[in-house]
Design an enzyme around this catalytic site. Structure first.
Site, PDB file in Angstrom:
ATOM      1  N   GLY A 322       0.860  -1.175   0.000  1.00  0.00           N
ATOM      2  CA  GLY A 322       0.000   0.000   0.000  1.00  0.00           C
ATOM      3  C   GLY A 322       0.897   1.226   0.000  1.00  0.00           C
ATOM      4  N   ARG A 360      -0.267  10.635  11.610  1.00  0.00           N
ATOM      5  CA  ARG A 360       0.771   9.626  11.825  1.00  0.00           C
ATOM      6  C   ARG A 360       1.841  10.053  12.822  1.00  0.00           C
ATOM      7  NH1 ARG A 360       3.922   8.095   8.537  1.00  0.00           N
ATOM      8  NH2 ARG A 360       4.138   5.956   9.248  1.00  0.00           N
ATOM      9  N   CYS A 391      -6.586  22.175  18.630  1.00  0.00           N
ATOM     10  CA  CYS A 391      -6.522  22.456  20.062  1.00  0.00           C
ATOM     11  C   CYS A 391      -5.992  21.238  20.788  1.00  0.00           C
ATOM     12  CB  CYS A 391      -7.900  22.820  20.576  1.00  0.00           C
ATOM     13  SG  CYS A 391      -8.543  24.228  19.714  1.00  0.00           S
ATOM     14  N   TYR A 421      -1.846   6.727   4.195  1.00  0.00           N
ATOM     15  CA  TYR A 421      -2.314   6.836   5.580  1.00  0.00           C
ATOM     16  C   TYR A 421      -2.400   8.271   6.088  1.00  0.00           C
ATOM     17  CZ  TYR A 421      -1.345   1.921   5.132  1.00  0.00           C
ATOM     18  OH  TYR A 421      -1.325   0.630   4.667  1.00  0.00           O
TER      19      TYR A 421
HETATM   20  C1  PLP Z   1      -2.090  -2.698   5.990  1.00  0.00           C
HETATM   21  C2  PLP Z   1      -2.018  -3.931   5.223  1.00  0.00           C
HETATM   22  C3  PLP Z   1      -1.306  -3.961   4.027  1.00  0.00           C
HETATM   23  C4  PLP Z   1      -0.549  -2.789   3.472  1.00  0.00           C
HETATM   24  O1  PLP Z   1       0.455  -2.346   4.304  1.00  0.00           O
HETATM   25  P1  PLP Z   1       1.510  -1.258   3.749  1.00  0.00           P
HETATM   26  O2  PLP Z   1       2.372  -0.995   4.926  1.00  0.00           O
HETATM   27  O3  PLP Z   1       0.730  -0.067   3.337  1.00  0.00           O
HETATM   28  O4  PLP Z   1       2.216  -1.887   2.604  1.00  0.00           O
HETATM   29  C5  PLP Z   1      -1.297  -5.140   3.316  1.00  0.00           C
HETATM   30  N1  PLP Z   1      -1.961  -6.229   3.750  1.00  0.00           N
HETATM   31  C6  PLP Z   1      -2.664  -6.226   4.900  1.00  0.00           C
HETATM   32  C7  PLP Z   1      -3.389  -7.444   5.307  1.00  0.00           C
HETATM   33  C8  PLP Z   1      -2.707  -5.081   5.673  1.00  0.00           C
HETATM   34  O5  PLP Z   1      -3.402  -5.089   6.819  1.00  0.00           O
END
Ligand code: PLP
Length: 463
Positions: A322, A360, A391, A421
């Site tokens: 991701g 984050r 705040c 994120y």
């Molecule tokens: C969050 C998640 C991802 C992606 O994680 P990244 O750190 O964004 O690559 C992939 N698979 C599962 C099952 C996740 O929970």
């Protein structure tokens, strides 16, 4: 606009307060290509451009704060993952990192598959035309409504996360007259973060079914008996922001161990294994992520070797990046509002967003970089903390970073690597309106998620 140097000037290195930061870069005008999207550069006037458009124009057209996403970079990264893994593997983009209909179309066009983990993400994917058989549905507590919709839509796989869910999905599939392809998510006792991993015997977390104590084997046993399910493989996801591949090595070894146990007990060789996501990106110049082709090579070799020694056919591999796809493709563009130098400490630079557009830093103590982007400056570096307008004293965007000492209200600054994120975790805290996502490409900008308005807020508040 007049710029006056503020009272407490730059801080000399030997009086810098404690904090987790590196020495300032030799030239703060330089943009490290590791942390910025591919088409980002500083033009002859010193203004930063992306996708052929300068940030002052973007700020005028779209306002600030705004997430600015480099479409060419996104497509290229998606393609690099696709190409690296080839036709014998699948790449599922983890939609939770950032999902919008434009992004779904780009993924579809680039040949990637898509992970969703809620009815809302599923609806977004389907409404943008992602073929259902290329969607995987995740989550540790999918509702009956969500499961029903996913099966009716014909999703390619549901990743089962508990014993209750095995029965629940089987029952719903059967009542719809279908046989649902499923993977079983297991926890292998490996937790990986950035540069190290911890391998333990058991897992203390909400996701997956533990391998320890034979629970995962029992889950496969039960799933294989249910007519509503077609068990296609085992799923394992070990962490986030990972740079070191050795955690995957231990995970793959344990997953293949389960495949072997399943073959020995049931005479069934499960055809797929999913190694999850979690591959790291560069948030600062100190981070050194691997290229997709190196990751693909390493993971393929690990799985092949483990399967050879277990005398199993090598299963089809899938991965779920991701952050590694969308993270580096966007930056958040902010306007500086106030500047508060604290003697002997640091200078607080307040921007027009904050923890509502990037949680984050507050949530994970995440590190980010920042740069002045609306002009060049050759002023001495000052140690800055970029904070938001909320705040809450924990409302920090960039904890420690150097900005030019002549920074002034009205300047535009940008925080790179906010593609993952940030918008997806954005909130309305203090009734602040969530920023738009603006895609740029070939000299044109296009809003792909519009800025929230006060009307949007008030529409939900029915009085
Ligand atoms: C969050 C998640 C991802 C992606 O994680 P990244 O750190 O964004 O690559 C992939 N698979 C599962 C099952 C996740 O929970």
């Amino acid at each position: 606009m007049s710029r006056s140097a503020h009272p407490a000037g730059p801080r000399h290195a030997d009086v810098l307060p404690e904090g987790h930061y590196s020495a300032p870069a030799a030239d703060l005008n330089e943009l490290d290509p590791k942390v910025w999207a591919q088409t980002v550069s500083r033009d002859a006037d010193g203004v930063v451009t992306v996708g052929g458009i300068d940030v002052k124009t973007l700020a005028e057209q779209h306002g600030t704060p705004a997430y600015v996403l480099d479409e060419a970079d996104f497509r290229e990264r998606a393609r690099a993952w696709r190409t690296a893994f080839g036709q014998d593997a699948d790449v599922f983009y983890a939609g939770k990192a950032f999902l919008s209909r434009a992004v779904v179309r780009w993924l579809d066009e680039e040949g990637l598959n898509l992970d969703v983990c809620s009815g809302g993400e599923l609806a977004t994917a389907l409404s943008a035309g992602m073929p259902a058989d290329r969607i995987a549905f995740h989550g540790n507590n999918k509702s009956v409504g969500e499961i029903t919709r996913a099966i009716e839509a014909g999703v390619g796989r549901i990743v089962l996360d508990s014993f209750q869910e095995i029965v629940r999905v089987a029952h719903i599939a059967q009542s719809l007259g279908k046989r649902q392809r499923v993977q079983i998510r297991i926890t292998v006792g490996v937790e990986a973060h950035t540069h190290e991993f911890i391998a333990t015997a058991h897992e203390d977390q909400k996701f997956g079914i533990p391998l320890a104590g034979g629970q995962a084997a029992e889950a496969v046993r039960r799933a294989l008996q249910l007519d509503g399910l077609e068990v296609i493989g085992i799923h394992s996801h070990i962490g986030s922001q990972i740079f070191d591949m050795s955690g995957f090595e231990v995970a793959a070894h344990r997953v293949v161990g389960l495949l072997k146990a399943v073959r020995d007990e049931h005479g069934v060789e499960l055809p797929e294994i999913d190694l999850g996501g979690g591959l790291g990106i560069a948030y600062t110049s100190d981070d050194d992520p691997r290229e997709p082709h190196e990751i693909a090579k390493a993971l393929t070799e690990i799985v092949t070797r483990e399967c050879e020694s277990a005398k199993l056919r090598t299963p089809r591999i899938s991965v779920e990046p991701g952050r590694a796809i969308v993270g580096p493709t966007a930056f958040t563009l902010y306007e500086v509002g106030t500047i508060k130098p604290l003697d002997g400490l640091r200078t607080y630079v307040s921007v027009d967003g904050g923890m509502s557009d990037n949680i984050r830093t507050a949530l994970y103590d995440a590190e980010y970089s920042v740069a002045l982007v609306s002009r060049r400056s050759d002023a001495e570096p000052m140690l800055a903390r970029v904070v938001g307008k909320h705040c809450e004293s924990g409302d920090i965007v960039v904890k420690d970073a150097f900005l030019p000492g002549d920074l002034a209200p009205g300047d535009l600054i940008a925080v790179p690597a906010t593609g993952a994120y940030c918008r997806s975790m954005a909130s309305n805290y203090n009734h602040v309106l969530r920023p738009p996502v603006v895609a740029v490409k070939d000299g044109e900008s296009r809003v792909i998620v519009r800025r929230e308005t006060e009307d949007d807020l008030l529409r939900l508040d029915v009085g």
